[in-house]
Design an enzyme around this catalytic site. Structure first.
Site, short mmCIF file in Angstrom:
data_model
loop_
_atom_site.label_atom_id
_atom_site.label_comp_id
_atom_site.label_asym_id
_atom_site.label_seq_id
_atom_site.Cartn_x
_atom_site.Cartn_y
_atom_site.Cartn_z
N CYS A 24 0.82 -1.22 -0.30
CA CYS A 24 0.41 -0.20 -0.27
C CYS A 24 1.04 1.69 -0.05
O CYS A 24 0.17 2.50 0.07
CB CYS A 24 -0.76 0.36 1.23
N HIS A 69 -10.40 12.12 -9.37
CA HIS A 69 -9.21 11.84 -10.16
C HIS A 69 -8.03 12.26 -9.96
O HIS A 69 -7.22 13.36 -10.43
CB HIS A 69 -9.56 12.42 -11.67
N GLU A 131 -13.74 1.30 -0.10
CA GLU A 131 -12.50 1.16 -0.28
C GLU A 131 -12.76 0.06 -1.24
O GLU A 131 -12.39 0.23 -2.84
CB GLU A 131 -11.22 1.57 0.22
ZN LIG Z 1 -5.08 2.15 -1.18
#
Ligand SMILES: [Zn+2]
Length: 158
Positions: A24, A69, A131
């Site tokens: 990550c 974005h 997420e």
């Molecule tokens: Zn992530």
């Protein structure tokens, strides 16, 4: 009694978790879903806490302008900021902490919602950031109208 309505906003953003030590910490992105739970002290003559279209315009407007974005980075992550600023056009959003789903929910609840909902009579009581389809983090105020509102965050994953 509390009346609550929820509006869902979808957006795409990149981030990395500064100091994560695992995968990550590499630049990557998610198709995020943000659920905004809003409460009001009284209903209007039509029966609403806040019109859904007004709520959408407020929260989606902010997301579109700042996070969609874009790249979310920790303020201490100089390396990522330097790299992102080399790209034209540059679009990044510096956060006071790591851009985890927990901290994103916290930021929206504590910083963004009071700003964009000011004057509407509605208050955000909870923000949930998905997420992935299986994982979300949530920030919520224990007491919407009290001075001593406290923040709590939880993360749920399969
Ligand atoms: Zn992530």
């Amino acid at each position: 009694m509390a009346l609550t309505i929820m509006r869902r906003i979808k957006f795409c953003a990149g981030h990395r978790l500064y100091g994560h030590g695992g995968k990550c910490e590499h630049f990557h992105g998610h198709n995020y879903v943000a659920d905004f739970f809003v409460q009001g002290e009284e209903q209007d003559e039509v029966g609403r806490i806040i019109d859904f279209s007004v709520l959408k315009k407020a929260v989606k407007g902010w997301i579109d302008e700042h996070w969609d974005h874009s790249f979310l980075v920790h303020q201490d992550d100089d390396n990522a900021q330097k790299a992102l600023r080399m790209v034209e056009p540059c679009r990044l959003f510096v956060m006071p902490y790591n851009p985890t789903a927990e901290n994103m929910a916290k930021y929206l609840l504590e910083e963004m919602c009071p700003e964009v909902l000011a004057g509407t009579g509605a208050t955000a009581s909870q923000v949930r950031i998905w997420e992935t389809d299986e994982s979300y983090a949530e920030a919520s105020l224990d007491c919407v109208s009290g001075e001593s509102s406290t923040y709590s965050a939880m993360a749920v994953s399969e």
